[in-house]
Design a protein around this motif. Structure first.
Motif, short mmCIF file in Angstrom:
data_model
loop_
_atom_site.label_atom_id
_atom_site.label_comp_id
_atom_site.label_asym_id
_atom_site.label_seq_id
_atom_site.Cartn_x
_atom_site.Cartn_y
_atom_site.Cartn_z
N ASP A 1 11.23 -0.61 4.67
CA ASP A 1 11.47 -1.33 5.92
C ASP A 1 10.51 -2.51 6.09
O ASP A 1 10.90 -3.57 6.56
N LEU A 2 9.25 -2.31 5.72
CA LEU A 2 8.27 -3.39 5.86
C LEU A 2 8.54 -4.51 4.86
O LEU A 2 8.31 -5.68 5.17
N LEU A 3 9.02 -4.16 3.67
CA LEU A 3 9.38 -5.20 2.70
C LEU A 3 10.55 -6.02 3.21
O LEU A 3 10.53 -7.26 3.16
N SER B 1 5.98 11.76 1.63
CA SER B 1 6.56 10.81 0.68
C SER B 1 7.82 10.16 1.26
O SER B 1 8.06 8.97 1.05
N CYS B 2 8.62 10.94 1.98
CA CYS B 2 9.80 10.38 2.66
C CYS B 2 9.40 9.28 3.63
O CYS B 2 10.03 8.21 3.68
N VAL B 3 8.35 9.54 4.39
CA VAL B 3 7.89 8.55 5.38
C VAL B 3 7.35 7.31 4.68
O VAL B 3 7.64 6.17 5.08
N TRP B 4 6.57 7.49 3.62
CA TRP B 4 6.04 6.33 2.89
C TRP B 4 7.16 5.51 2.27
O TRP B 4 7.10 4.27 2.29
N PHE C 1 5.06 3.23 -6.82
CA PHE C 1 5.99 2.13 -7.08
C PHE C 1 5.23 0.81 -6.94
O PHE C 1 4.36 0.68 -6.08
N SER C 2 5.57 -0.15 -7.78
CA SER C 2 4.91 -1.45 -7.71
C SER C 2 5.85 -2.53 -8.21
O SER C 2 6.64 -2.30 -9.15
N SER D 1 0.83 -1.21 0.00
CA SER D 1 0.00 0.00 0.00
C SER D 1 0.86 1.26 0.00
O SER D 1 0.57 2.22 -0.71
N CYS D 2 1.92 1.26 0.80
CA CYS D 2 2.82 2.42 0.83
C CYS D 2 3.58 2.56 -0.48
O CYS D 2 3.86 3.68 -0.93
#
Length: 401
Positions: free
Chosen positions: A214-216, A205-208, A29-30, A22-23
């Motif tokens: 990090d989550l990936l 955008s920096c936070v996303w 990006f995908s 989602s982020c």
């Protein structure tokens, strides 16, 4: 056509990385090919806007830092700027890693589906459920902490404006971040509004970018640990059931192949994030020490924003080191699980194969920072110790001034 097992594995893996995906979508990006040209165009536009916004944000903060150092090189003026500059630089590095290693991440996810434990016994299913539940809680907590932090930064100028207006004092809304612009942003209300919106977009955008990267990483690392734990259970059951020598040997071969796949998977993931991990370790000490310096000595009005930034910084590097530590121990436990099996009930051929597996498991696999150091809780302890040393140095310089 994909088999039902691969489809189920794909759904479970995608669900575990849903927050990261989602982020990624929010920054354009995908890892998947867009369904139609219009979707692909929209994603590219958002991604280009994100790259431009984050880059300009980091450059404007860096320019302001350079101007401050040139005009007023005092620690109380320079230190409050370093942690936000560091965060912006780290965000750019993580976006670059995602973009340059896109095919690697897509391949790793496809490979993960082929070794994902789907139809398993109750004990293995409990291991998987526990791991996925813990990962989901960790991801939600990390997302909430980072989002609340940037939200407080964004609303602080507005809150200060309303506070001063209610007190009958004249006050102009400041910018969200301390950035340098080659023009007077207060020359018109429209220009000021545009800059304020730009800073909200770039900061968010920096936070996303930070969150999705990090989550990936943590999600993939968690899945490696999960499958290593499943492998341990399979090894512990060797020699327990009444099977032929051929069947026992085939079970060992399957375990060896799975272990080899996990080693390659871990090495590929380590290569993709190695440079980012190096920058992360280097900047984390600076970010933590500077924000603590600001919280303790300089800016009580920004205390909540800075405290959330401090918590996010400590947890962000802590999560990476935690999963790095888990990888090291999970691989070492494979050798112990093989030794704890009923290997003495197996024939010599099976025992030799099992001995090779034990020997390979005793060779550590770990995430590194460009091979300089392993990512583990020892690294985390060193980062916190170094942060305190930097803080003590800043405090001494500040006290002398």
């Amino acid at each position: 056509m994909a088999s039902p097992t691969l489809e189920l594995a794909k759904r479970e893996i995608d669900e575990s990385l849903k927050l990261s995906t989602s982020c990624m979508f929010l920054i354009g990006f995908s890892l998947k090919t867009p369904a139609d040209p219009s979707t692909a165009l929209r994603i590219k536009i958002v991604f280009v806007a994100t790259i431009i916004g984050v880059s300009l944000h980091a450059l404007s903060e860096l320019a302001f830092l350079c101007v401050t150092i040139a005009n007023s090189p005092r620690v109380e003026y320079v230190a409050p700027l370093l942690h936000t500059v560091g965060y912006g630089i780290l965000s750019i590095c993580k976006i670059s890693a995602l973009f340059s290693k896109r095919n690697v991440f897509a391949r790793l996810l496809n490979d993960l589906r082929t070794i994902w434990p789907v139809y398993t016994n109750e004990e293995t299913q409990n291991i998987k459920s526990r791991s996925l539940r813990a990962l989901r809680i960790a991801h939600l907590s990390y997302f909430a902490l980072n989002e609340s932090g940037v939200l407080f930064y964004i609303i602080t100028p507005v809150v200060l404006y309303l506070f001063n207006v209610l007190r009958g004092q004249e006050y102009h809304i400041r910018t969200v971040w301390r950035s340098w612009y080659p023009f007077d942003i207060y020359s018109s209300i429209l220009l000021h509004t545009v800059i304020y919106i730009f800073e909200i977009f770039s900061g968010q955008s920096c936070v996303w970018a930070m969150i999705c990267s990090d989550l990936l990483f943590s999600g993939m690392a968690s899945h490696i640990v999960l499958i290593l734990e499943v492998l341990q259970k399979r090894l512990q059951l060797l020699g327990c059931a009444v099977k032929s020598d051929t069947e026992n040997y085939q079970d060992i071969v399957d375990c060896v192949k799975l272990h080899q796949k996990l080693i390659r998977y871990c090495n590929d993931l380590e290569d993709a994030f190695s440079f980012v991990n190096l920058i992360n370790i280097f900047l984390s000490s600076v970010n933590i020490c500077c924000v603590v310096f600001v919280i303790v000595l300089l800016e009580p009005l920004m205390a909540m924003s800075n405290k959330l930034f401090f918590a996010a910084s400590v947890i962000q590097i802590g999560v990476i080191c935690w999963y790095g530590e888990n990888i090291i121990h999970a691989n070492a436990n494979v050798a112990q699980a093989a030794y704890d099996s009923k290997w003495y009930n197996l024939n010599p051929k099976c025992r030799r194969s099992l001995a090779f597996l034990i020997q390979r498991s005793q060779k550590p696999i770990a995430f590194t920072a460009m091979k300089f150091t392993n990512i583990s809780l020892v690294t985390y302890s060193a980062i916190l110790t170094r942060s305190y040393s930097y803080f003590a140095l800043l405090y001494t310089m500040y006290s002398e001034n």
